[in-house]
Design an enzyme around this catalytic site. Structure first.
Site, PDB file in Angstrom:
ATOM      1  CE1 TYR A  48      -3.730   2.398   0.670  1.00 40.13           C
ATOM      2  CE2 TYR A  48      -2.413   3.199   2.294  1.00 40.13           C
ATOM      3  CZ  TYR A  48      -3.577   3.442   1.534  1.00 40.13           C
ATOM      4  OH  TYR A  48      -4.353   4.767   1.730  1.00 40.13           O
ATOM      5  CE  LYS A  53       0.650   4.835   8.316  1.00 39.30           C
ATOM      6  NZ  LYS A  53       0.783   4.120   7.192  1.00 39.30           N
ATOM      7  CG  ASP A 112       5.640   3.714   1.153  1.00 42.30           C
ATOM      8  OD1 ASP A 112       5.789   4.340   2.179  1.00 42.30           O
ATOM      9  OD2 ASP A 112       4.511   3.526   0.507  1.00 42.30           O
TER      10      ASP A 112
HETATM   11  C1  LIG Z   1       0.146   4.506   5.794  1.00 45.57           C
HETATM   12  C2  LIG Z   1       0.770   4.347   4.570  1.00 45.57           C
HETATM   13  C3  LIG Z   1       0.783   5.202   3.498  1.00 45.57           C
HETATM   14  C4  LIG Z   1      -0.098   6.357   3.268  1.00 45.57           C
HETATM   15  O1  LIG Z   1       0.065   7.140   4.288  1.00 45.57           O
HETATM   16  P1  LIG Z   1      -1.099   8.381   4.799  1.00 45.57           P
HETATM   17  O2  LIG Z   1      -0.650   9.132   5.958  1.00 45.57           O
HETATM   18  O3  LIG Z   1      -2.262   7.328   5.305  1.00 45.57           O
HETATM   19  O4  LIG Z   1      -1.612   8.899   3.563  1.00 45.57           O
HETATM   20  C5  LIG Z   1       1.816   5.165   2.534  1.00 45.57           C
HETATM   21  N1  LIG Z   1       2.452   4.134   2.426  1.00 45.57           N
HETATM   22  C6  LIG Z   1       2.747   3.068   3.451  1.00 45.57           C
HETATM   23  C7  LIG Z   1       3.696   1.863   3.439  1.00 45.57           C
HETATM   24  C8  LIG Z   1       1.838   3.313   4.523  1.00 45.57           C
HETATM   25  O5  LIG Z   1       1.766   2.365   5.443  1.00 45.57           O
END
Ligand SMILES: *Cc1c(COP(=O)(O)O)cnc(C)c1O
Length: 443
Positions: free
Chosen positions: A144, A267, A239
């Site tokens: 994701y 995060k 990511d």
């Molecule tokens: C949570 C997440 C995102 C998206 O971040 P948001 O702050 O929710 O837009 C992108 N990549 C990874 C790996 C994530 O866990």
């Protein structure tokens, strides 16, 4: 468990907010109940509108590595608020946060602050396209990367519990330039590279996948991605919205020893506030406006209050070099408790998932950072493996844990996050609850 106030709030919310929530997985649909509404949080605890207290292993889906409302973070934020909430002009804090990110992840030579992980990855992909002059990207099923159009193809997280794997409303053209490979499967990447020679701008990957449940990379997989992207003139994007400052101060690069061209953070880097970042090689990041031709901007980017929360959190992590060992140790105890109950467990540092795999034999393997597996054993290595889980058994277990006052993610396909506020005694209590909740399911 009293839930009158949460129920009333959920009824009101559903009148005005789609599904009553501002992010789908919060609706608890995958576990067949209504959500509780949070009143406040402290350390490892969440307290809901009816006064129930939960030991929290969701940690706001990752930011809460220090536990909730850490006194130093709260104090710094309060002081920042008094100076004003937003200026639309640069501040010293932005420079300091950029310096701290660079100190932790030396690969990041230039970094841009944004407001969400979605924005960070979307922007990094745009930079990769601008830099290489190519259009296609390769992502992995079950990874994701936020909800931007081009990255919602075969995404994990909340999409795994919807009835359709991909979102409606994404133009077909986007899906055509997003190629999907199989996580931990080198062959699937090689094939896409061959079929699209000279057209792939970047491979974007969760270096430890945590949005189809936790799925660590097999030994050599990230090294392979590093090699093939270099050979093909494509960029490698890690990511690290979850793994950054979580697996280690230096994120996945420190944890696995593999570097990437671009990294995205979210995060933890915002310390609980809406802040994220993307950065990497100087020559690549020099494409970003106003230096270069790739446009990316944000009214609230580098918000002074959010930056303060980020700085304070990173400094606490940097000053406490023992924290990652502590987290690792505690997460290992939880993993062992699940394993003893016969579940398939994947873990990387303080991220773990216990999978309800039908017919799982405890003699089967478990993927961990060493990729250690029993000869001939099975393990959860990719999206398809994860999809084979018994989500009803998971839901029953989730509800039993919640009745015991322990909040794990309300989906089979999310990570369990361990924070520094989860003391050894609380971990022990959780292991007891795991033993009772999983066993009860068998009878
Ligand atoms: C949570 C997440 C995102 C998206 O971040 P948001 O702050 O929710 O837009 C992108 N990549 C990874 C790996 C994530 O866990």
């Amino acid at each position: 468990m009293e839930k009158r106030k949460s129920e009333q709030l959920f009824n009101r919310a559903q009148q005005l907010i789609p599904g009553g929530v501002n992010s789908p997985v919060r609706a608890f649909r995958a576990v067949g109940r209504h959500p509780f509404f949070v009143e406040r949080a402290q350390g490892p605890w969440l307290i809901d509108a009816d006064g129930n207290r939960y030991l929290d292993y969701v940690c706001s889906w990752g930011p809460g590595i220090l536990g909730h409302a850490h006194p130093k973070v709260i104090e710094a934020v309060q002081q920042a608020c008094e100076k004003g909430l937003t200026f639309g002009a640069p501040t010293a804090g932005e420079v300091e946060l950029a310096e701290l990110i660079q100190a932790c992840v030396p690969d990041v030579e230039l970094v841009r602050l944004v407001s969400s992980g979605t924005e960070a990855v979307m922007s990094a992909v745009r930079v990769a396209r601008g830099f290489t002059g190519r259009e296609k990207i390769i992502k992995f099923a079950g990874n994701y990367h936020g909800h931007s159009d081009g990255l919602l193809v075969k995404a994990g997280s909340g999409l795994m519990t919807q009835s359709v794997p991909d979102s409606a409303g994404v133009p077909a053209g986007y899906a055509a330039s997003t190629l999907t490979a199989v996580y931990n499967d080198e062959e699937s990447v090689s094939r896409l590279m061959e079929e699209n020679r000279g057209q792939v701008a970047a491979v974007v990957v969760e270096p430890v996948a945590a949005n189809m449940g936790v799925v660590p990379p097999k030994p050599g997989f990230l090294e392979f991605l590093r090699r093939i992207t270099e050979d093909e003139g494509a960029l490698l994007i890690f990511d690290e919205v979850i793994t950054g400052f979580r697996l280690a101060l230096g994120g996945a690069t420190e944890y696995t020893g593999v570097s990437a061209d671009l990294h995205t953070f979210g995060k933890i880097v915002g310390g609980g506030m809406p802040l994220a970042a993307y950065g990497g090689r100087r020559d690549i990041m020099s494409c970003v406006a106003p230096l270069g031709a790739v446009y990316q901007a944000g009214t609230l980017s580098g918000n002074p209050v959010a930056v303060t929360a980020g700085i304070t959190t990173l400094k606490i992590l940097m000053e406490d070099r023992g924290i990652y060992e502590r987290l690792d140790c505690r997460a290992a105890k939880l993993a062992e408790a699940y394993r003893q109950e016969g579940l398939a467990v994947n873990r990387a540092g303080s991220l773990l998932s216990a999978f309800f795999v039908p017919g799982w034999d405890s003699a089967d393997g478990a993927a961990d950072r060493t990729g250690r597996q029993k000869e001939g054993g099975r393990s959860i290595e990719n999206y398809e493996d994860a999809c084979g889980c018994d989500t009803q058994a998971f839901a029953a277990y989730f509800n039993r844990m919640l009745e015991r006052g322990i909040f794990v993610a309300p989906s089979q396909f999310e990570a369990m996050f361990v924070s520094d506020a989860h003391t050894d005694a609380l971990i022990e209590m959780t292991c007891e609850a795991i033993r009772a909740s999983v066993r009860q399911g068998e009878t």
